[in-house]
Every structure is written in C-alpha cells, then in structure tokens.
Enzyme design. Structure first.
Site, PDB file in Angstrom:
ATOM      1  N   ALA A 102       0.870  -1.167   0.000  1.00  0.00           N
ATOM      2  CA  ALA A 102       0.000   0.000   0.000  1.00  0.00           C
ATOM      3  C   ALA A 102       0.912   1.223   0.000  1.00  0.00           C
ATOM      4  O   ALA A 102       2.055   1.154   0.477  1.00  0.00           O
ATOM      5  CB  ALA A 102      -0.891  -0.023   1.228  1.00  0.00           C
TER       6      ALA A 102
ATOM      7  N   GLY B  17       0.605  -4.942   0.939  1.00  0.00           N
ATOM      8  CA  GLY B  17      -0.569  -5.054   0.078  1.00  0.00           C
ATOM      9  C   GLY B  17      -0.268  -5.753  -1.249  1.00  0.00           C
ATOM     10  O   GLY B  17      -1.166  -6.339  -1.860  1.00  0.00           O
TER      11      GLY B  17
ATOM     12  N   GLU C 152       4.367  -4.853   7.405  1.00  0.00           N
ATOM     13  CA  GLU C 152       3.527  -3.849   8.067  1.00  0.00           C
ATOM     14  C   GLU C 152       3.943  -3.576   9.506  1.00  0.00           C
ATOM     15  O   GLU C 152       3.833  -2.445   9.989  1.00  0.00           O
ATOM     16  CB  GLU C 152       2.048  -4.277   8.035  1.00  0.00           C
ATOM     17  CG  GLU C 152       1.384  -4.150   6.673  1.00  0.00           C
ATOM     18  CD  GLU C 152       1.572  -5.361   5.783  1.00  0.00           C
ATOM     19  OE1 GLU C 152       2.416  -6.233   6.095  1.00  0.00           O
ATOM     20  OE2 GLU C 152       0.880  -5.440   4.765  1.00  0.00           O
TER      21      GLU C 152
ATOM     22  N   GLU D  38      -0.356  -9.353  -0.447  1.00  0.00           N
ATOM     23  CA  GLU D  38      -1.771  -9.687  -0.203  1.00  0.00           C
ATOM     24  C   GLU D  38      -2.543  -9.786  -1.518  1.00  0.00           C
ATOM     25  O   GLU D  38      -3.407 -10.647  -1.672  1.00  0.00           O
ATOM     26  CB  GLU D  38      -2.399  -8.626   0.705  1.00  0.00           C
ATOM     27  CG  GLU D  38      -1.852  -8.703   2.126  1.00  0.00           C
ATOM     28  CD  GLU D  38      -2.236  -7.510   2.983  1.00  0.00           C
ATOM     29  OE1 GLU D  38      -1.848  -6.382   2.620  1.00  0.00           O
ATOM     30  OE2 GLU D  38      -2.914  -7.691   3.988  1.00  0.00           O
TER      31      GLU D  38
HETATM   32  N1  DAK Z   1       4.615   3.256  -0.793  1.00  0.00           N
HETATM   33  C1  DAK Z   1       4.995   4.421  -1.351  1.00  0.00           C
HETATM   34  N2  DAK Z   1       6.164   4.584  -1.994  1.00  0.00           N
HETATM   35  C2  DAK Z   1       6.970   3.519  -2.070  1.00  0.00           C
HETATM   36  C3  DAK Z   1       6.648   2.259  -1.499  1.00  0.00           C
HETATM   37  C4  DAK Z   1       5.387   2.152  -0.838  1.00  0.00           C
HETATM   38  N3  DAK Z   1       4.951   1.011  -0.307  1.00  0.00           N
HETATM   39  N4  DAK Z   1       7.659   1.427  -1.727  1.00  0.00           N
HETATM   40  C5  DAK Z   1       8.585   2.111  -2.411  1.00  0.00           C
HETATM   41  N5  DAK Z   1       8.180   3.368  -2.619  1.00  0.00           N
HETATM   42  C6  DAK Z   1       8.885   4.427  -3.313  1.00  0.00           C
HETATM   43  C7  DAK Z   1      10.048   4.965  -2.496  1.00  0.00           C
HETATM   44  O1  DAK Z   1       9.600   5.882  -1.529  1.00  0.00           O
HETATM   45  C8  DAK Z   1      10.925   5.585  -3.564  1.00  0.00           C
HETATM   46  O2  DAK Z   1      10.364   6.826  -3.910  1.00  0.00           O
HETATM   47  P1  DAK Z   1      11.344   8.104  -4.186  1.00  0.00           P
HETATM   48  O3  DAK Z   1      12.119   8.310  -2.932  1.00  0.00           O
HETATM   49  O4  DAK Z   1      12.197   7.680  -5.356  1.00  0.00           O
HETATM   50  O5  DAK Z   1      10.384   9.202  -4.505  1.00  0.00           O
HETATM   51  C9  DAK Z   1      10.717   4.640  -4.746  1.00  0.00           C
HETATM   52  O6  DAK Z   1       9.496   3.939  -4.495  1.00  0.00           O
HETATM   53  C10 DAK Z   1      11.836   3.630  -4.894  1.00  0.00           C
HETATM   54  O7  DAK Z   1      11.996   2.969  -3.650  1.00  0.00           O
HETATM   55  P2  DAK Z   1      13.424   2.861  -2.905  1.00  0.00           P
HETATM   56  O8  DAK Z   1      14.301   3.987  -3.276  1.00  0.00           O
HETATM   57  O9  DAK Z   1      13.129   2.635  -1.460  1.00  0.00           O
HETATM   58  O10 DAK Z   1      13.976   1.537  -3.563  1.00  0.00           O
HETATM   59  P3  DAK Z   1      14.950   0.453  -2.910  1.00  0.00           P
HETATM   60  O11 DAK Z   1      15.326  -0.479  -4.005  1.00  0.00           O
HETATM   61  O12 DAK Z   1      16.032   1.113  -2.132  1.00  0.00           O
HETATM   62  O13 DAK Z   1      14.022  -0.330  -1.855  1.00  0.00           O
HETATM   63  C11 DAK Z   1      12.037  -1.482  -1.129  1.00  0.00           C
HETATM   64  C12 DAK Z   1      12.953  -1.086  -2.322  1.00  0.00           C
HETATM   65  C13 DAK Z   1      10.786  -2.151  -1.700  1.00  0.00           C
HETATM   66  C14 DAK Z   1      12.789  -2.486  -0.242  1.00  0.00           C
HETATM   67  C15 DAK Z   1      11.693  -0.225  -0.292  1.00  0.00           C
HETATM   68  O14 DAK Z   1      11.183   0.761  -1.193  1.00  0.00           O
HETATM   69  C16 DAK Z   1      10.662  -0.473   0.752  1.00  0.00           C
HETATM   70  O15 DAK Z   1      10.954  -1.023   1.818  1.00  0.00           O
HETATM   71  N6  DAK Z   1       9.425  -0.046   0.465  1.00  0.00           N
HETATM   72  C17 DAK Z   1       8.344  -0.167   1.418  1.00  0.00           C
HETATM   73  C18 DAK Z   1       7.833  -1.570   1.428  1.00  0.00           C
HETATM   74  C19 DAK Z   1       6.740  -1.741   2.433  1.00  0.00           C
HETATM   75  O16 DAK Z   1       6.919  -1.506   3.634  1.00  0.00           O
HETATM   76  N7  DAK Z   1       5.613  -2.172   1.932  1.00  0.00           N
HETATM   77  C20 DAK Z   1       4.464  -2.436   2.765  1.00  0.00           C
HETATM   78  C21 DAK Z   1       3.638  -1.201   2.782  1.00  0.00           C
HETATM   79  S1  DAK Z   1       2.475  -1.312   4.074  1.00  0.00           S
HETATM   80  C22 DAK Z   1      -4.261  -0.829   6.359  1.00  0.00           C
HETATM   81  C23 DAK Z   1      -4.376  -0.797   4.992  1.00  0.00           C
HETATM   82  C24 DAK Z   1      -3.370  -1.329   4.257  1.00  0.00           C
HETATM   83  C25 DAK Z   1      -2.273  -1.858   4.847  1.00  0.00           C
HETATM   84  C26 DAK Z   1      -2.180  -1.861   6.210  1.00  0.00           C
HETATM   85  C27 DAK Z   1      -3.178  -1.373   6.973  1.00  0.00           C
HETATM   86  N8  DAK Z   1      -5.300  -0.185   7.117  1.00  0.00           N
HETATM   87  C28 DAK Z   1      -5.888   0.986   6.590  1.00  0.00           C
HETATM   88  C29 DAK Z   1      -5.543  -0.635   8.452  1.00  0.00           C
HETATM   89  C30 DAK Z   1      -1.212  -2.324   4.021  1.00  0.00           C
HETATM   90  C31 DAK Z   1       0.015  -1.883   4.306  1.00  0.00           C
HETATM   91  C32 DAK Z   1       1.144  -2.036   3.422  1.00  0.00           C
HETATM   92  O17 DAK Z   1       1.131  -2.561   2.340  1.00  0.00           O
END
Ligand code: DAK
Length: 260
Positions: A66, A111, A134, A114
């Site tokens: 997400a 997400g 998360e 998921e």
């Molecule tokens: N959201 C927004 N932007 C994202 C992103 C994400 N999930 N993942 C990556 N990006 C963006 C980065 O911010 C970066 O943007 P700029 O800085 O260039 O503007 C660009 O994509 C490239 O990412 P990185 O520079 O970080 O690239 P790396 O190769 O260094 O790292 C990575 C890749 C995938 C390991 C890293 O980007 C990362 O850790 N990303 C976050 C992954 C993550 O935590 N995903 C889970 C998201 S939480 C709920 C509803 C939904 C959910 C939960 C609760 N409720 C309402 C209760 C669901 C939650 C999730 O999915």
C-alpha cells in the site's frame, strides 16, 4: 472511467492487467485501488475473457505494498475506508469467474503480497521478494494478509512472516508454497501466458466451476465440500461444453467449447 495507474490488455481471451506506478514501485494508493475495482468489474462481466494475469510495470516491483505516503496522512476513519476498499479489491479478484495468475516480477510486499495471495496461482521471477513488513510501520496487514497467508502456507510460516516483517526470496516463497514456480525474469510473462493459454483452451464452464468449487469448498468440511462438488458436477451436465467435450473425445477430435 479512464485509468492512470493501471493498464489492461486483452489478447486471445487473456486479460493482462499491469499496475503502472513504477516511480513508487507500483504501490497501491486510493486511486489505483478504485481503478482496479473498475477494471476487474469490467473483466468479470466479459464473457470473452477466460483468464487474467496481474503484473507490475518495470523490472523491480510487482507491487511494493500500500502507498505509505498516502497512508501516512490518513485519519482513523479514512484508514478504515482505505482498508475496506483494499479488502473489496482483493475479494473481487478472488471471486472473479476467470482464473487469475499473479506474475510476480519483483517486490511483492504488504498489500502487494496480499494481492498476490488473492490470485488463484502465483508464478515468480528469480528477483521477486515477498514479505508482510507492516509491523515495521506499526500496523498489521490491512488487505487480508493475516487471513489468506496462513490458509495458503500454514500458520507457522505465515506467523514467521507476519511477526518478523522480514522479506524472503522467491526460492524460499516457492519452498513454503507461496508461489508455484520461480522463473528467469525474461521468461516469467511468457510462462504465465502459456499457462493462461492452456486454461483458455479448456471448457470455460468447467474451469469457472472448478474455481468456485475450490474457493467455496475450502470454507467447508470435507463431506460438505464433496457434496458441493457433486452439485457443481451435475451443473456441468446442463452445459453445451460438457456435451461437446465428451462427444469430441469419443469422436477422437479436439473439442470446440463455447463457454455455455
Ligand atoms: N509506498 C509508497 N512509496 C513507495 C513504497 C510504498 N509502499 N515502496 C517504495 N516506494 C517508493 C520509495 O519511496 C521511492 O520513492 P522516491 O524516494 O524515489 O520518490 C521509490 O518507491 C523507490 O523505492 P526505494 O528507493 O526505497 O527503492 P529500494 O530499491 O532502495 O528499496 C524497497 C525497495 C521495496 C525495499 C523499499 O522501497 C521499501 O521497503 N518499500 C516499502 C515496502 C513496504 O513496507 N511495503 C508495505 C507497505 S504497508 C491498512 C491498509 C493497508 C495496509 C495496512 C493497513 N489499514 C488501513 C488498516 C497495508 C500496508 C502495506 O502494504
């Protein structure tokens, strides 16, 4: 509705839906989820589409979760709405009449993982990475991860991923049953298309009923599930596809299914 964050391409009865936000690693914000709802709604009603592939644009990510920058600003009620929308999208994908293959071509996190779980079959490229990170963000999965992951890989493997937030490789995902196969990134989409073509060539009524039998049957005990399967088996005998499939076998020729 025009779509800015996803693309749909239909060829030979196969719809390929690509999440197209490569700058954010295809992260799912509100608009992308709304567009998906619209797109999968269209696909579900289209009788000429017999299989669906979902993938991400670029070489790095399937869907990196997400959209965190979008979520960071949410008030509790908005967060609830966002989670509900995500659940709705996963539900629509899971319950599409057509089989859905996830072509996991990179990061499938949060997400994104998921969404892959809501698909019927998952094939991954060697560079794919899976995880439910998360807990690193102080939340729990919001699009069904705590429910679908243990159902697919078992409670122990699911708990390890959910509690630790760690990422695993495609190989490890394959070992625990999260994906069916791991492929050279160059070959992933072709392999998904070949599999989809195989499905498209089968009796569409039977394939759709198979999906229903598996999805609904998994929520039942074995005896009820088998009884449900017998009912759906009977339903096939009201279709032209059953008549054609069996006739073609007896006449030693390939069947010409009409999907009715
Ligand atoms: N959201 C927004 N932007 C994202 C992103 C994400 N999930 N993942 C990556 N990006 C963006 C980065 O911010 C970066 O943007 P700029 O800085 O260039 O503007 C660009 O994509 C490239 O990412 P990185 O520079 O970080 O690239 P790396 O190769 O260094 O790292 C990575 C890749 C995938 C390991 C890293 O980007 C990362 O850790 N990303 C976050 C992954 C993550 O935590 N995903 C889970 C998201 S939480 C709920 C509803 C939904 C959910 C939960 C609760 N409720 C309402 C209760 C669901 C939650 C999730 O999915």
């Amino acid at each position: 509705m025009s779509w800015n964050n996803i693309e749909k391409n239909v060829t030979g009865g196969i719809a390929t839906v690509t999440v197209n936000r490569p700058k954010a690693l295809n992260a799912l914000n509100y608009d992308t989820l709304k567009e998906m709802l619209d797109c999968f709604g269209e696909i579900g009603k289209n009788k000429d589409i017999h299989a669906v592939i979902i993938t991400g644009s670029g070489e790095k990510a399937f869907i990196a979760g997400a959209d965190i920058s979008f979520m960071a600003e949410l008030e509790p009620i908005e967060a609830r709405e966002f989670a509900k929308l995500g659940h709705e999208v996963m539900h629509v994908i899971e319950n599409l009449p057509q089989p859905v293959i996830a072509a996991v071509n990179g990061f499938a996190l949060g997400g994104g993982c998921e969404l892959a779980l809501a698909c019927d079959i998952r094939l991954a490229s060697e560079n794919a990475k899976f995880g439910q990170p998360e807990v690193n963000l102080g939340v729990l999965p919001g699009f069904g991860g705590t429910q679908r992951l243990p159902r697919l890989v078992g409670k122990g493997h699911a708990n390890e991923l959910l509690f630790s937030g760690k990422m695993i490789t495609a190989g490890e995902a394959c070992r625990i049953g999260l994906v069916n196969r791991v492929l050279d990134p160059e070959k992933l989409l072709d392999e998904c298309i070949s599999l989809a073509e195989m499905i498209v060539a089968r009796g569409p009524v039977a394939v759709r009923l198979c999906k229903e039998a598996v999805n609904n049957g998994l929520e039942m005990d074995l005896a009820r599930g088998c009884s449900y399967e017998a009912d759906l088996f009977g339903v096939c005998f009201a279709s032209r596809d059953q008549e054609e499939g069996m006739k073609a076998f007896l006449e030693k020729r390939a069947p010409k299914f009409v999907g009715k």
